[in-house]
Design a protein around this motif. Structure first.
Motif, PDB file in Angstrom:
ATOM      1  N   UNK B   2       0.843  -1.198   0.000  1.00 51.94           N
ATOM      2  CA  UNK B   2       0.000   0.000   0.000  1.00 51.94           C
ATOM      3  C   UNK B   2       0.877   1.245   0.000  1.00 51.94           C
ATOM      4  N   UNK B   3       0.360   2.339  -0.561  1.00 55.92           N
ATOM      5  CA  UNK B   3       1.168   3.557  -0.615  1.00 55.92           C
ATOM      6  C   UNK B   3       1.498   4.077   0.785  1.00 55.92           C
ATOM      7  N   UNK B   4       2.682   4.628   0.932  1.00 56.90           N
ATOM      8  CA  UNK B   4       3.127   5.233   2.185  1.00 56.90           C
ATOM      9  C   UNK B   4       2.983   6.748   2.037  1.00 56.90           C
ATOM     10  N   UNK B   5       3.017   7.473   3.151  1.00 58.87           N
ATOM     11  CA  UNK B   5       2.912   8.935   3.053  1.00 58.87           C
ATOM     12  C   UNK B   5       4.010   9.516   2.166  1.00 58.87           C
ATOM     13  N   UNK B   6       3.645  10.555   1.433  1.00 54.46           N
ATOM     14  CA  UNK B   6       4.598  11.153   0.506  1.00 54.46           C
ATOM     15  C   UNK B   6       5.661  11.963   1.238  1.00 54.46           C
ATOM     16  N   UNK B   7       6.806  12.082   0.599  1.00 52.47           N
ATOM     17  CA  UNK B   7       7.897  12.905   1.143  1.00 52.47           C
ATOM     18  C   UNK B   7       8.133  14.073   0.205  1.00 52.47           C
ATOM     19  N   UNK B   8       8.445  15.220   0.788  1.00 51.47           N
ATOM     20  CA  UNK B   8       8.832  16.364  -0.037  1.00 51.47           C
ATOM     21  C   UNK B   8      10.322  16.262  -0.338  1.00 51.47           C
ATOM     22  N   UNK B   9      10.670  16.421  -1.599  1.00 53.55           N
ATOM     23  CA  UNK B   9      12.096  16.408  -1.967  1.00 53.55           C
ATOM     24  C   UNK B   9      12.395  17.638  -2.819  1.00 53.55           C
ATOM     25  N   UNK B  10      13.626  18.096  -2.717  1.00 49.97           N
ATOM     26  CA  UNK B  10      14.104  19.135  -3.633  1.00 49.97           C
ATOM     27  C   UNK B  10      15.392  18.636  -4.250  1.00 49.97           C
ATOM     28  N   UNK B  11      15.533  18.854  -5.519  1.00 52.71           N
ATOM     29  CA  UNK B  11      16.725  18.380  -6.215  1.00 52.71           C
ATOM     30  C   UNK B  11      16.943  19.209  -7.472  1.00 52.71           C
ATOM     31  N   UNK B  12      18.139  19.095  -8.047  1.00 55.20           N
ATOM     32  CA  UNK B  12      18.428  19.770  -9.313  1.00 55.20           C
ATOM     33  C   UNK B  12      18.323  18.724 -10.413  1.00 55.20           C
TER      34      UNK B  12
END
Lengths: 798, 162
Positions: B2-12
């Motif tokens: 089952x899907x897990x809570x989303x994470x915020x990511x920042x990247x180039x």
């Protein structure tokens, strides 16, 4: 970097000024692929698009007692969960038979299994959700109650009375049988000085296209039209089949095929899950996408080549081959694949064994039996790798038995180069082949005597090297004899529509399709040459049933020979039309004019008269200035299909040079050569690259590739870590050469080249391994793939 | 799963700053293709064998199907689109086109990123070295010979240019 000669050949009828025939020009539009700007079906995204994922049977054979979809329907983002019975209200089943393969039978196959699952991997339920990941999540919530049934997995016992029937209504497990008896086989064997008899085994393998099968279906109820973005080789064939089984007219269906990530015959068949995806779109009234994952690909992409062949050859002491005999048994899936059937491969093997040789005594029996395994059908070089391995394996075993050089034995038996027209024992008709010229060229390219000397010298140092050959013929440019006569709506003819735009460039719409082989380049080269413009002023349009003439697509090495000839004829016709218009503008006789480099010239002097842009300008924008009653026609369509010969046979010979490590059983490929004759060579580099790619696919068959099933019908190695494919480090450099015997069935004279490499490579590698091991007393290896374990067993080391 | 809570990511990604929310299970190649529309990186096997999803992560090539998007938080990703636009691969792309070192083109972006890594090491590698280096990138069409030719020719040309 070596690029094949980019120089025009000597003057022929095809040599118009600035001819592109015979030149290694780069393919148009490669930059798009090289920059990652292609559009494969797996890249396609449409508004409201949903994703289909299939619940697949874990059993090879099982009754489906109940499918509980309640939990899956409640899962996040799920749009629909659809069983086989529910989908059958939208799409009708199909039966894969051809009437010219007499007696071939099969049972109706549904898009999604209804009562029974007949192989491991057959879809039993579809889940459609907003994302693929969520559809996969919901698949795990579908509860299917199975009652396992006995699985039929051994071809040898498939016809025994006590073996369960896979399709009871058919009466037995026999899909197709063919017998052939030519000449006086028993007498010939009796009069032979030596007879060699052995059994060849060919493992199942599959195409492993880098891009898995992919389809996006978009039923638009407002338009009452179905648009299918489909990674297929045959857009018009699929248009016909989607219409037929979804109760639509063909004009309601548009199939679009832009870039295809490899096909090799895998993507020219009807796949149940793709048909189901299209039906789901109709059912749900929105776009639905299905892209097979790699594990699904292994259990649902067609398999091929699973044959056991008992084979026999007779020879005289002078090397004359007296007779061939084969008994072929092949286990296909539970259904014959639609619409090309699963009988063609065995039929081809019967046709092709002994094909290069003048021996007219030949007996064959082929039986195709149903199995509870994945379906089998046509894959690159259909039947050729097997027929060539059997024939050439026998030839080299016979040569060894009578102590004759294998090249000498071939030369004694190959059809003479001046013997044509000729026919083989199986009745194949040859227009013009070049076995001896090809053999001479190959022997020279590889410096055969020096290689034998090196082999002997190294043998003295304990290094075990082998040289193996394979002569072959290849079926190309098929007429309606392949499928059309058997009732399949598969076009053998193809068309090209060419038109002049308002700036003097041409667009060229063709029914053949691009799978990476370079059909687009070949069509552009031929069109530019026939019409008279630089290639950069040609745009080729393909892969769109709304915008191309009806055609067969890409299969059986037909795109260059058949599509190319249609382009040649269309180019000539459009040139005539444009010269008629130019003559009207210039008040000159059209016969006195020609088109060169995009400019209308005086044919005699070459003096420039008027640009194509100016002809187009007058005809499109100022037709009022043209003489009364004259109507310019700046578009022309021509179609072509071979009529004089059912197939344009090509020929060639390959050689493999390799080293066997007798302690580990590993084979190192040192060098590979191929000389082939595909008639007129339109683009030498593209032909060579078809050969090289085909050879490596054939090497995969000889050394690595094998779909391993257990007795329960479970595929044991359905992933790319366990099913080995050729990678760069193990592959040799491959040297190509050509002999040119054009077909007179077309003005272009081009035959096909897409399958020659795959046809001959397995046999030449097999023969080289046996050549290497023979002095060590090893029993001949005839059971592909030749893994290190099999080699060590042959050497008695394990 | 089952899907897990989303994470915020920042990247180039190809020089652009990206801020997205991703499920932990989302692979880098699915993220690039589906969230960013960078469809030049391809999904061939999804188990790390075929190399069609090869991209650069902090300057090193990785399998986009064996790398999770959340692992790329704060890091630098380069794909075929970025390397085409920057011109870094221009000579290699030209060599592939002239030598017909691509047919269907599905393996080509990954193949070129892998080749570029070898070429960046400098010198003119042997054909065997080239073959060994690209042996994690599957090509069903070409038989590899033309690919080796193209890479070899670029190595020679770059070596001559110093």
């Amino acid at each position: 970097m070596q690029i094949a000669d980019d120089v025009p050949p000597g003057l022929t009828a095809l040599d118009r000024p600035n001819s592109y025939i015979g030149r290694s020009v780069p393919r148009p539009n490669l930059a798009r692929l090289a920059q990652g700007r292609a559009q494969y079906v797996s890249d396609v995204v449409l508004p409201r698009m949903a994703h289909a994922v299939f619940v697949r049977s874990p059993h090879a054979h099982a009754r489906i007692k109940h499918v509980d979809t309640a939990a899956a329907k409640k899962a996040p983002s799920v749009i629909a969960v659809v069983t086989g019975a529910e989908l059958a209200k939208v799409i009708t089943p199909w039966v894969g038979v051809l009437t010219h393969l007499k007696g071939l039978k099969s049972a109706p196959q549904h898009a999604i299994a209804i009562d029974r699952a007949c192989w491991q991997g057959e879809a039993v339920c579809a889940v459609v959700a907003r994302t693929r990941a969520e559809a996969e999540d919901a698949c795990e919530l579908v509860e299917v109650e199975y009652e396992p049934l006995p699985a039929v997995t051994d071809p040898e016992t498939a016809l025994d009375p006590k073996t369960p029937l896979i399709q009871p209504e058919l009466g037995d497990n026999l899909c197709f049988e063919r017998k052939l008896d030519a000449g006086e086989v028993d007498k010939a064997f009796a009069e032979s000085d030596a007879v060699v008899e052995t059994t060849f085994m060919f493992g199942r393998h599959t195409g492993v296209c880098n891009e898995p099968r992919a389809v996006v279906a978009d039923w638009n109820p407002g338009e009452q039209r179905l648009t299918v973005y489909h990674g297929t080789q045959a857009p018009h064939m699929m248009q016909n089949l989607f219409a037929k089984h979804l109760d639509l007219a063909e004009h309601q269906v548009r199939v679009l095929t832009k870039d295809v990530g490899g096909s090799f015959g895998i993507k020219v068949h009807t796949y149940a899950d793709e048909m189901a995806t299209v039906a789901l779109s109709k059912l749900l009234k929105r776009p639905v996408k299905f892209v097979a994952d790699r594990v699904e690909s292994f259990v649902t992409d067609i398999h091929a080549r699973d044959h056991r062949i008992k084979a026999k050859i007779g020879v005289k002491n002078d090397g004359t081959i007296t007779a061939f005999e084969i008994d072929d048994l092949t286990g296909i899936g539970p259904y014959s694949v639609y619409p090309r059937t699963s009988g063609i491969e065995a039929n081809q093997i019967v046709n092709l064994v002994g094909g290069p040789y003048t021996c007219m005594n030949y007996r064959a029996l082929a039986r195709v039996v149903f199995m509870n395994k994945n379906v089998m059908c046509q894959y690159r070089a259909v039947g050729h790798p097997i027929a060539v391995a059997v024939t050439e394996g026998l030839v080299e075993l016979a040569a060894a038995k009578i102590g004759m050089d294998p090249v000498d034995l071939r030369r004694k038996n190959l059809f003479a180069d001046d013997a044509y027209p000729a026919a083989s024992a199986a009745g194949l008709k040859f227009e013009a082949l070049s076995h001896h010229a090809s053999t001479d060229k190959l022997v020279k390219m590889m410096d055969y005597p020096a290689l034998r000397t090196e082999q002997q010298r190294l043998r003295g140092q304990g290094i075990c090297r082998g040289i193996g050959f394979a002569s072959f013929i290849e079926v190309t440019n098929p007429s309606a004899a392949f499928y059309g006569v058997g009732g399949a709506k598969i076009s053998s003819q193809d068309g090209v529509t060419m038109k002049l735009d308002a700036q003097g460039s041409i667009s060229c719409h063709t029914g053949v399709s691009e799978q990476g082989q370079g059909a687009e380049a070949v069509i552009a080269q031929v069109a530019a040459t026939a019409f008279g413009v630089p290639m950069e002023r040609v745009r080729v349009v393909m892969g769109d049933t709304d915008n191309t003439p009806y055609g067969g697509g890409t299969w059986a090495s037909r795109a260059a020979g058949i599509g190319g000839e249609a382009a040649w004829q269309a180019g000539k016709a459009l040139r005539q039309n444009v010269l008629t218009a130019a003559g009207s503008i210039l008040q000159a006789r059209p016969e006195a004019l020609d088109i060169r480099n995009g400019i209308v010239i005086d044919a005699d002097t070459g003096n420039e008269r008027i640009g194509l842009d100016e002809v187009a300008r007058v005809c499109y924008f100022r037709p009022d200035t043209l003489p009364p009653g004259f109507q310019a026609e700046l578009m022309a369509t021509r179609h072509y299909v071979p009529r004089a010969w059912p197939f344009a046979f090509t020929n060639g010979i390959q050689a493999a040079y390799l080293e066997v490590d007798i302690d580990t059983g590993f084979v190192t490929l040192i060098k590979h050569w191929c000389v082939e004759d595909c008639g007129t060579v339109i683009n030498p580099q593209l032909v060579d690259e078809q050969i090289r790619g085909g050879v490596v696919q054939g090497i995969g068959a000889a050394l690595f590739e094998h779909c391993l099933y257990d007795e329960r019908g479970q595929l044991l190695n359905g992933n790319m870590a366990d099913y080995l494919v050729p990678m760069a480090a193990e592959m040799p450099d491959i040297e190509c050469g050509h002999v040119v015997s054009p077909t007179a069935d077309s003005e272009l004279g081009a035959k096909g080249a897409g399958e020659a490499g795959t046809a001959g490579a397995p046999a030449s590698v097999m023969n080289a391994i046996n050549d290497a091991l023979r002095p060590l007393g090893a029993a001949p290896l005839t059971d592909m793939p030749f893994t290190p374990g099999k080699i060590l067993r042959a050497l008695g080391k394990v | 799963m089952s899907p897990q809570p989303a994470h915020d990511i920042t990247l180039m990604v190809n020089g652009e700053a990206i801020a997205e929310s991703v499920e932990p299970r989302t692979t880098l190649v699915d993220f690039l293709r589906e969230a960013l529309g960078l469809t030049g990186s391809h999904v061939g096997c999804e188990h790390g064998v075929c190399g069609a999803c090869t991209v650069r992560l902090d300057g090193v090539i990785v399998r986009g199907c064996l790398t999770l998007a959340v692992q790329c938080d704060g890091r630098r990703v380069e794909t075929i689109e970025g390397l085409s636009d920057s011109g870094e691969l221009a000579d290699l792309q030209a060599a592939f086109e002239r030598r017909n070192a691509l047919q269907c083109g599905f393996c080509t972006p990954g193949m070129m990123l892998t080749a570029q890594e070898l070429l960046a090491a400098g010198g003119v590698p042997s054909r065997d070295t080239i073959r060994a280096h690209i042996s994690g990138n599957y090509c069903r069409c070409t038989g590899y010979h033309a690919i080796v030719d193209a890479i070899e020719s670029v190595a020679q040309a770059r070596a001559q240019q110093g």
